[in-house]
Design a protein around this motif. Structure first.
Motif, mmCIF file in Angstrom:
data_model
loop_
_atom_site.group_PDB
_atom_site.id
_atom_site.type_symbol
_atom_site.label_atom_id
_atom_site.label_comp_id
_atom_site.label_asym_id
_atom_site.label_seq_id
_atom_site.Cartn_x
_atom_site.Cartn_y
_atom_site.Cartn_z
ATOM 1 N N UNK A 22 -17.206 -33.919 44.414
ATOM 2 C CA UNK A 22 -17.469 -33.817 45.851
ATOM 3 C C UNK A 22 -17.950 -32.404 46.208
ATOM 4 N N UNK A 23 -17.322 -31.385 45.642
ATOM 5 C CA UNK A 23 -17.719 -29.995 45.899
ATOM 6 C C UNK A 23 -19.146 -29.744 45.417
ATOM 7 N N UNK A 24 -19.479 -30.222 44.227
ATOM 8 C CA UNK A 24 -20.840 -30.045 43.705
ATOM 9 C C UNK A 24 -21.834 -30.746 44.629
ATOM 10 N N UNK A 25 -21.498 -31.943 45.082
ATOM 11 C CA UNK A 25 -22.360 -32.645 46.031
ATOM 12 C C UNK A 25 -22.540 -31.870 47.320
ATOM 13 N N UNK A 26 -21.461 -31.293 47.821
ATOM 14 C CA UNK A 26 -21.525 -30.471 49.036
ATOM 15 C C UNK A 26 -22.494 -29.314 48.856
ATOM 16 N N UNK A 27 -22.385 -28.609 47.721
ATOM 17 C CA UNK A 27 -23.248 -27.455 47.504
ATOM 18 C C UNK A 27 -24.700 -27.858 47.279
ATOM 19 N N UNK A 28 -24.940 -29.006 46.700
ATOM 20 C CA UNK A 28 -26.324 -29.499 46.566
ATOM 21 C C UNK A 28 -26.912 -29.729 47.957
ATOM 22 N N UNK A 29 -26.115 -30.312 48.841
ATOM 23 C CA UNK A 29 -26.582 -30.554 50.204
ATOM 24 C C UNK A 29 -26.812 -29.229 50.938
ATOM 25 N N UNK A 30 -25.930 -28.247 50.754
ATOM 26 C CA UNK A 30 -26.098 -26.938 51.400
ATOM 27 C C UNK A 30 -27.351 -26.246 50.880
ATOM 28 N N UNK A 31 -27.551 -26.256 49.568
ATOM 29 C CA UNK A 31 -28.702 -25.577 48.973
ATOM 30 C C UNK A 31 -30.016 -26.212 49.402
ATOM 31 N N UNK A 32 -30.033 -27.524 49.544
ATOM 32 C CA UNK A 32 -31.263 -28.195 49.971
ATOM 33 C C UNK A 32 -31.517 -28.029 51.461
ATOM 34 N N UNK A 33 -30.566 -27.472 52.188
ATOM 35 C CA UNK A 33 -30.760 -27.194 53.602
ATOM 36 C C UNK A 33 -30.409 -28.340 54.521
ATOM 37 N N UNK A 34 -29.825 -29.388 54.005
ATOM 38 C CA UNK A 34 -29.457 -30.520 54.850
ATOM 39 C C UNK A 34 -28.179 -30.259 55.630
ATOM 40 N N UNK A 35 -27.423 -29.255 55.223
ATOM 41 C CA UNK A 35 -26.155 -28.935 55.855
ATOM 42 C C UNK A 35 -26.053 -27.428 55.952
ATOM 43 N N UNK A 36 -25.429 -26.925 57.011
ATOM 44 C CA UNK A 36 -25.326 -25.494 57.236
ATOM 45 C C UNK A 36 -24.002 -24.960 56.693
ATOM 46 N N UNK A 37 -24.064 -23.831 56.002
ATOM 47 C CA UNK A 37 -22.871 -23.211 55.420
ATOM 48 C C UNK A 37 -22.014 -22.540 56.483
ATOM 49 N N UNK A 38 -22.585 -22.184 57.631
ATOM 50 C CA UNK A 38 -21.830 -21.470 58.656
ATOM 51 C C UNK A 38 -20.812 -22.381 59.313
ATOM 52 N N UNK A 39 -19.921 -22.900 58.503
ATOM 53 C CA UNK A 39 -18.904 -23.819 59.007
ATOM 54 C C UNK A 39 -17.727 -23.071 59.576
ATOM 55 N N UNK A 40 -16.697 -23.812 59.843
ATOM 56 C CA UNK A 40 -15.496 -23.252 60.437
ATOM 57 C C UNK A 40 -14.781 -22.349 59.445
ATOM 58 N N UNK A 41 -14.033 -21.445 60.008
ATOM 59 C CA UNK A 41 -13.188 -20.557 59.222
ATOM 60 C C UNK A 41 -12.033 -21.383 58.656
ATOM 61 N N UNK A 42 -11.350 -20.845 57.646
ATOM 62 C CA UNK A 42 -10.240 -21.562 57.026
ATOM 63 C C UNK A 42 -8.964 -20.729 57.145
ATOM 64 N N UNK A 43 -8.350 -20.671 58.342
ATOM 65 C CA UNK A 43 -7.177 -19.819 58.507
ATOM 66 C C UNK A 43 -5.903 -20.381 57.898
ATOM 67 N N UNK A 44 -5.917 -21.660 57.513
ATOM 68 C CA UNK A 44 -4.698 -22.274 56.993
ATOM 69 C C UNK A 44 -4.278 -21.653 55.672
ATOM 70 N N UNK A 45 -3.004 -21.475 55.532
ATOM 71 C CA UNK A 45 -2.365 -20.947 54.318
ATOM 72 C C UNK A 45 -2.919 -19.602 53.868
ATOM 73 N N UNK A 46 -3.347 -18.782 54.810
ATOM 74 C CA UNK A 46 -3.800 -17.441 54.477
ATOM 75 C C UNK A 46 -5.222 -17.351 53.982
ATOM 76 N N UNK A 47 -6.041 -18.359 54.265
ATOM 77 C CA UNK A 47 -7.429 -18.344 53.797
ATOM 78 C C UNK A 47 -8.416 -17.962 54.892
ATOM 79 N N UNK A 48 -8.010 -17.244 55.925
ATOM 80 C CA UNK A 48 -8.896 -16.887 57.031
ATOM 81 C C UNK A 48 -9.940 -15.862 56.620
#
Length: 184
Positions: A22-48
Motif C-alpha cells: 500500500x505504501x509503495x502504491x501511495x508513493x507511485x501515485x505521489x510521484x506521478x502527480x495524481x496525489x499531493x504530498x502536502x497532506x496533514x501533519x501526524x501529531x499522534x504518538x509524537x510524530x508531529x
C-alpha cells in the motif's frame, strides 16, 4: 529470490508486507502527480512536524524490515511476539528518523503586523495626527487591512492622503507613518 518471497509472504511478515505494498502504491501515485504530498501533519504518538504520508511510510517500512529480520531469528511461540516487537521497534525507529526531517519541512509563515512596515497606505479617517488616525494598507498577498496610524512631529494627514509606514509600535499597537508623495 524465492526464499525471500517465502519469508516476506509468510507469518508474521505478511501483515507488514501488505501494508508495504500500500505504501509503495501511495508513493507511485505521489510521484506521478495524481496525489499531493502536502497532506496533514501526524501529531499522534509524537510524530508531529512531518506529513502523515512520510511518517506512516517510515513506520511501515521499518516495522516490515524488523519483522523480516525477527522472523528469521524467532522460533515457536516467540514468533507470535515478532509483530508487536516489530511495531514497537518501527515506532522507535520512525521517531529517530523523523527528528532530523522536522527541520527540513517547510514551516508555514504566518503574516505579522511587521509585514506592513515599508508599505504605502491611504489615510481613511478625516485626520491622522500624532494621537489618532486610521489607514488602509494592502498586504503582499493583495488583501487589505485598516490599521491604526500615528504621525510624528507636526505632520497632519487627511482622508485620501498617501503615507509610508515606517515603524510598528507594539506597545501602542499602531503604525508610525509619514507623508508619501509618489514620483509619477
Amino acid at each position: 529470490m524465492s526464499e525471500f518471497l517465502h519469508v516476506a509472504l509468510d507469518f508474521p511478515t505478511v501483515f507488514f508486507s501488505f501494508l508495504l505494498i500500500v505504501v509503495v502504491g501511495y508513493w507511485v501515485v505521489v510521484i506521478t502527480g495524481l496525489f499531493d504530498l502536502d497532506g496533514a501533519d501526524a501529531p499522534w504518538l509524537g510524530f508531529g512536524g512531518v506529513p502523515a504520508g512520510v511518517t506512516l511510510s517510515l513506520l511501515i517500512a521499518t516495522a516490515w524490515l524488523l519483522s523480516l529480520i525477527g522472523s528469521q531469528f524467532a522460533t515457536g511461540p516467540l514468533l507470535w511476539a515478532v509483530p508487536a516487537v516489530a511495531l514497537a521497534g518501527g515506532w522507535l525507529g520512525t521517531r529517530a528518523l523523523i527528528s532530523p526531517l522536522r527541520g527540513l519541512m517547510a514551516k508555514e509563515i504566518l503574516p505579522s503586523r511587521g509585514d506592513f512596515v515599508g508599505r504605502m497606505c491611504v489615510i481613511r479617517t478625516g485626520l491622522a495626527s500624532h494621537d489618532f488616525g486610521q489607514a488602509e494598507v494592502t498586504a503582499a498577498d493583495g488583501s487589505s487591512a485598516v490599521v491604526q496610524v500615528r504621525t510624528t512631529g507636526q505632520d497632519r494627514l487627511v482622508r485620501g492622503d498617501n503615507a509610508l509606514i515606517f515603524e510598528y509600535d507594539a506597545d501602542g499597537e499602531f503604525f508610525w507613518v509619514m507623508p508619501y508623495e509618489s514620483e509619477h
